[in-house]
Design a protein around this motif. Sequence first.
Motif, PDB file in Angstrom:
ATOM      1  N   THR A 260      10.150  13.323   3.488  1.00 26.30           N
ATOM      2  CA  THR A 260       8.735  13.607   3.281  1.00 26.30           C
ATOM      3  C   THR A 260       8.226  12.777   2.112  1.00 26.30           C
ATOM      4  O   THR A 260       8.981  12.081   1.441  1.00 26.30           O
ATOM      5  N   GLY A 261       6.922  12.879   1.867  1.00 26.18           N
ATOM      6  CA  GLY A 261       6.342  12.193   0.726  1.00 26.18           C
ATOM      7  C   GLY A 261       5.843  10.802   1.073  1.00 26.18           C
ATOM      8  O   GLY A 261       5.782  10.398   2.238  1.00 26.18           O
ATOM      9  N   VAL A 262       5.490  10.058   0.034  1.00 29.33           N
ATOM     10  CA  VAL A 262       4.833   8.760   0.176  1.00 29.33           C
ATOM     11  C   VAL A 262       5.736   7.647  -0.344  1.00 29.33           C
ATOM     12  O   VAL A 262       6.352   7.774  -1.405  1.00 29.33           O
TER      13      VAL A 262
ATOM     14  N   GLY B 225       0.828  -1.197   0.000  1.00 31.17           N
ATOM     15  CA  GLY B 225       0.000   0.000   0.000  1.00 31.17           C
ATOM     16  C   GLY B 225       0.862   1.246   0.000  1.00 31.17           C
ATOM     17  O   GLY B 225       2.067   1.198  -0.262  1.00 31.17           O
ATOM     18  N   SER B 226       0.248   2.375   0.287  1.00 29.37           N
ATOM     19  CA  SER B 226       0.945   3.657   0.318  1.00 29.37           C
ATOM     20  C   SER B 226       1.090   4.141   1.753  1.00 29.37           C
ATOM     21  O   SER B 226       0.113   4.151   2.508  1.00 29.37           O
ATOM     22  N   PHE B 227       2.311   4.537   2.113  1.00 28.95           N
ATOM     23  CA  PHE B 227       2.605   5.004   3.467  1.00 28.95           C
ATOM     24  C   PHE B 227       3.271   6.374   3.390  1.00 28.95           C
ATOM     25  O   PHE B 227       4.306   6.540   2.722  1.00 28.95           O
ATOM     26  N   ALA B 228       2.679   7.355   4.061  1.00 32.95           N
ATOM     27  CA  ALA B 228       3.221   8.705   4.076  1.00 32.95           C
ATOM     28  C   ALA B 228       4.153   8.879   5.272  1.00 32.95           C
ATOM     29  O   ALA B 228       3.893   8.346   6.364  1.00 32.95           O
ATOM     30  N   HIS B 229       5.241   9.639   5.075  1.00 32.48           N
ATOM     31  CA  HIS B 229       6.135   9.937   6.184  1.00 32.48           C
ATOM     32  C   HIS B 229       5.394  10.760   7.241  1.00 32.48           C
ATOM     33  O   HIS B 229       4.674  11.708   6.912  1.00 32.48           O
TER      34      HIS B 229
ATOM     35  N   LEU C  82       4.562   2.031  10.014  1.00 29.62           N
ATOM     36  CA  LEU C  82       5.852   1.411   9.776  1.00 29.62           C
ATOM     37  C   LEU C  82       6.911   2.133  10.601  1.00 29.62           C
ATOM     38  O   LEU C  82       6.951   3.362  10.631  1.00 29.62           O
ATOM     39  N   SER C  83       7.768   1.359  11.269  1.00 24.59           N
ATOM     40  CA  SER C  83       8.934   1.905  11.958  1.00 24.59           C
ATOM     41  C   SER C  83      10.170   1.347  11.270  1.00 24.59           C
ATOM     42  O   SER C  83      10.210   0.162  10.916  1.00 24.59           O
ATOM     43  N   GLY C  84      11.184   2.180  11.076  1.00 22.33           N
ATOM     44  CA  GLY C  84      12.339   1.692  10.340  1.00 22.33           C
ATOM     45  C   GLY C  84      13.638   2.358  10.732  1.00 22.33           C
ATOM     46  O   GLY C  84      13.680   3.359  11.445  1.00 22.33           O
ATOM     47  N   PHE C  85      14.725   1.754  10.240  1.00 21.87           N
ATOM     48  CA  PHE C  85      16.076   2.295  10.357  1.00 21.87           C
ATOM     49  C   PHE C  85      16.757   2.061   9.020  1.00 21.87           C
ATOM     50  O   PHE C  85      16.633   0.986   8.432  1.00 21.87           O
TER      51      PHE C  85
ATOM     52  N   LEU D 210       6.386   6.006   9.296  1.00 21.87           N
ATOM     53  CA  LEU D 210       5.407   6.235   8.242  1.00 21.87           C
ATOM     54  C   LEU D 210       4.048   5.693   8.682  1.00 21.87           C
ATOM     55  O   LEU D 210       3.960   4.769   9.491  1.00 21.87           O
ATOM     56  N   SER D 211       2.985   6.269   8.094  1.00 23.58           N
ATOM     57  CA  SER D 211       1.625   5.826   8.394  1.00 23.58           C
ATOM     58  C   SER D 211       0.885   5.594   7.087  1.00 23.58           C
ATOM     59  O   SER D 211       1.090   6.317   6.095  1.00 23.58           O
TER      60      SER D 211
END
Length: 305
Positions: A215-217, A188-192, A279-282, A302-303
């Motif tokens: 920023t952005g998706v 799917g699409s996740f925005a910062h 989403l959580s990331g490194f 991101l959400s």
Amino acid sequence: MRRRTRLWTALLLAPAALLAVAVPVGVATASPPRDKYLGRWNYDQPDSATGNNVAVLACPGGGVACNHNPDLPLPLSIPQVGWIDFTPGPRGTVYGHTDQGCTWNFSVSGAGLELSSPTQLCFNATIGQYYSIKQWSVQVDGDAEREQIVSQSIQPNGDILYTTMNFNTKGRPSRHRATGAPVNRFTGSFAHDPFSFRTLTNVTVTDKGGAAQETGVVRIERAGGDRIVAHTPDGCRWELRVQGNTAELLDPATQSCQVGENTRSLRYWALVTDDGRHLSGFRSGYTFAQGLTNEYTFINALSRS
């Protein structure tokens, strides 16, 4: 900008993430059965509200500024992601191999796992720094694992920084066994989420003193089986593999993409989601825009959009 440059430089000298390469020093003697620990375990999604799986970087005694790092915003909270593989070690011990190439040695007791030696050293391949872990305690109940960590880093400027994790959330699981490949959670699409220079959320810093907001998706699609492809706002395409709640770059670990006249490479990117909404990331990578420039996104959030 000069102040930010000092801040980022200080951060890159800190043990910002417990993801690294370790050299075990000393091995414990035989101990109780260890089979319940063996296998791959993923961190649960970090929870900033409770502090679970959030490493806290601070000066000794909880000070807000070290002697030589006055611009580093301490204490600094850094969510942890990734996996560890527990495998049999010599004389009843257990090896812990992390997704960053780290190998630690643990002794086994009735209470759980503990580092067989507190002098084991660690080289973090993603940020190029050494540190030691003074305590790493692991308890397992079925498919749930709990852990508490204390690490220490002596900086070139003389400062000593400490990182602690999960001492206030001992009753909550830290990890679960990595099973299945729930790809739908990631597609799917996740925005910062909104970026913050104060907390470093969605801020990419470099070892040349640079800092830029993310920023952005990010658009994620299936690639067959347990694979996904993440399309980032810079026009790049990155392939990851899903195992349990975690997606990481496919082998080869380093992937590259042409961005304008420059080539951007990622050596590590891990994304974790338990609910499929966040989403959580490194992320760690590099370019050759100004010679070799290393880039780090310590807190990628991101959400679903």
